[in-house]
Design a protein around this motif. Structure first.
Motif, short mmCIF file in Angstrom:
data_model
loop_
_atom_site.label_atom_id
_atom_site.label_comp_id
_atom_site.label_asym_id
_atom_site.label_seq_id
_atom_site.Cartn_x
_atom_site.Cartn_y
_atom_site.Cartn_z
N ASN A 60 6.02 -20.12 21.98
CA ASN A 60 5.96 -21.53 22.35
C ASN A 60 4.53 -21.87 22.77
OD1 ASN A 60 9.04 -22.41 22.58
ND2 ASN A 60 8.86 -20.36 23.48
N PHE A 61 4.22 -23.17 22.79
CA PHE A 61 2.90 -23.57 23.24
C PHE A 61 2.96 -24.89 23.98
CE2 PHE A 61 3.26 -25.73 19.16
CZ PHE A 61 2.57 -26.94 19.33
N GLN A 62 1.98 -25.07 24.86
CA GLN A 62 1.71 -26.34 25.53
C GLN A 62 0.34 -26.82 25.09
OE1 GLN A 62 1.98 -24.50 29.48
NE2 GLN A 62 3.41 -26.11 30.04
N MET A 63 0.13 -28.13 25.11
CA MET A 63 -1.14 -28.66 24.63
C MET A 63 -1.51 -29.92 25.38
SD MET A 63 -2.10 -29.31 20.64
CE MET A 63 -3.76 -29.62 20.09
N ALA A 64 -2.81 -30.09 25.63
CA ALA A 64 -3.34 -31.28 26.27
C ALA A 64 -4.79 -31.46 25.83
CB ALA A 64 -3.24 -31.16 27.79
N HIS A 65 -5.38 -32.59 26.24
CA HIS A 65 -6.80 -32.82 25.98
C HIS A 65 -7.39 -33.63 27.11
CE1 HIS A 65 -7.23 -37.17 24.94
NE2 HIS A 65 -5.91 -37.07 24.81
N ASP A 66 -8.73 -33.55 27.27
CA ASP A 66 -9.41 -34.37 28.27
C ASP A 66 -10.49 -35.24 27.64
OD1 ASP A 66 -11.49 -32.65 27.71
OD2 ASP A 66 -11.74 -31.92 29.76
N SER A 67 -10.31 -35.55 26.39
CA SER A 67 -11.19 -36.34 25.50
C SER A 67 -12.33 -35.53 24.91
CB SER A 67 -11.72 -37.62 26.19
OG SER A 67 -12.84 -37.34 27.01
N GLN A 68 -12.77 -34.48 25.61
CA GLN A 68 -13.86 -33.65 25.10
C GLN A 68 -13.43 -32.22 24.80
OE1 GLN A 68 -16.94 -34.92 24.37
NE2 GLN A 68 -15.93 -36.84 24.90
N LYS A 117 -17.91 -35.76 13.48
CA LYS A 117 -18.57 -36.36 14.64
C LYS A 117 -17.49 -36.95 15.55
CE LYS A 117 -22.83 -37.42 12.12
NZ LYS A 117 -23.76 -38.49 11.67
N ILE A 118 -17.10 -36.16 16.55
CA ILE A 118 -16.04 -36.58 17.44
C ILE A 118 -16.64 -36.91 18.80
CG2 ILE A 118 -13.88 -35.89 18.57
CD1 ILE A 118 -13.35 -34.06 16.20
N GLY A 119 -16.79 -38.20 19.07
CA GLY A 119 -17.31 -38.62 20.36
C GLY A 119 -16.27 -38.46 21.45
N SER A 120 -15.02 -38.75 21.12
CA SER A 120 -13.92 -38.61 22.06
C SER A 120 -12.64 -38.38 21.27
CB SER A 120 -13.78 -39.87 22.92
OG SER A 120 -12.60 -39.83 23.70
N LEU A 121 -11.75 -37.57 21.83
CA LEU A 121 -10.46 -37.32 21.19
C LEU A 121 -9.46 -38.44 21.47
CD1 LEU A 121 -10.19 -33.56 22.12
CD2 LEU A 121 -10.36 -34.43 19.78
N ARG A 122 -9.72 -39.27 22.44
CA ARG A 122 -8.78 -40.32 22.83
C ARG A 122 -8.43 -41.22 21.63
NH1 ARG A 122 -7.92 -42.05 28.22
NH2 ARG A 122 -9.10 -40.91 29.81
N GLY A 123 -7.14 -41.34 21.37
CA GLY A 123 -6.68 -42.24 20.32
C GLY A 123 -6.77 -41.69 18.91
#
Length: 212
Positions: A48-56, A162-168
């Motif tokens: 199993n896995f859990q996943m999150a991000h903080d935009s960077q 070119k990923i400035g932010s992962l948000r959205g």
């Protein structure tokens, strides 16, 4: 097609230990890696896995329970898929190209990128792969080996995008557990794969992931 919402979390990295990171990820939902896609490889460890991000950064916490644990490879870009290994394949350009991020139980990593054509893929420079930080733990539970690994993947790893932010962002991905060189080889996936022989390099079967 499988789909997954990736929640935003502020996760502190000052105390970079497995315990500290797993505590901060404790409330995140668990997702199974449970698709057995090939009859000749029916062994199914509990993954199993859990996943999150903080935009960077992307945070992935894998939990694995299996009969055997193998950890032979200690150098970047070695054949970690032959060990007890978890993998994250992700595309940010609608499956035209993708990254394969593979780490064994020791935290030894391999990252490749390019299109689905083998001759157009290459492994990233070790200096890029080492940007992924890992925290691991292994315990013996009722005669079975239980191991966990947390990957902290910065956007700088995605050198072709070119990923400035992962948000959205909406991306396409699959999550895997394998062990080609274990006594009982196995090939599990999060999103089901329909192909006659074991092959993870099939972006047509990636699911959709949305970064909140």
């Amino acid at each position: 097609m499988s789909s997954l919402q990736i929640p935003y979390r502020d996760i502190a990295l000052e105390n970079f230990t497995y315990y500290a990171l797993s505590q901060q990820m404790g409330t995140l939902p668990w997702q199974p890696i449970a698709s057995v896609n090939w009859e000749g490889f029916s062994y199914k460890p509990n993954v199993n896995f859990q996943m999150a991000h903080d935009s960077q950064r992307i945070f992935i916490h894998y939990s694995v329970q299996e009969e055997f644990v193998k950890a032979q490879y200690v150098h970047i870009n070695e054949a970690v898929w032959e060990d007890s290994c978890v993998e994250f394949f992700v595309s940010f350009d609608k499956k035209v190209s993708y990254y394969n991020i593979e780490f064994n139980v020791l935290g030894t990593g391999l990252i490749g990128s390019g299109s689905r054509r083998k001759e157009e893929r290459a492994r990233l420079d070790p200096a890029i792969t080492t940007k992924v930080r890992t925290a691991t733990t292994v315990v013996n539970v009722d005669g079975k080996k239980k191991w966990n690994i947390i990957l902290v993947i910065p956007t700088a790893v995605f050198v072709n995008d070119k990923i400035g932010s992962l948000r959205g962002l909406t991306a396409h991905a699959n999550f895997y557990k394998c062990g080609d060189g274990l006594p009982t080889p196995h090939f599990l996936s999060w999103s089901k794969i329909e192909h006659p022989t074991p092959n993870f390099h099939l972006p047509d079967f990636f699911g959709e992931i949305v970064f909140e």
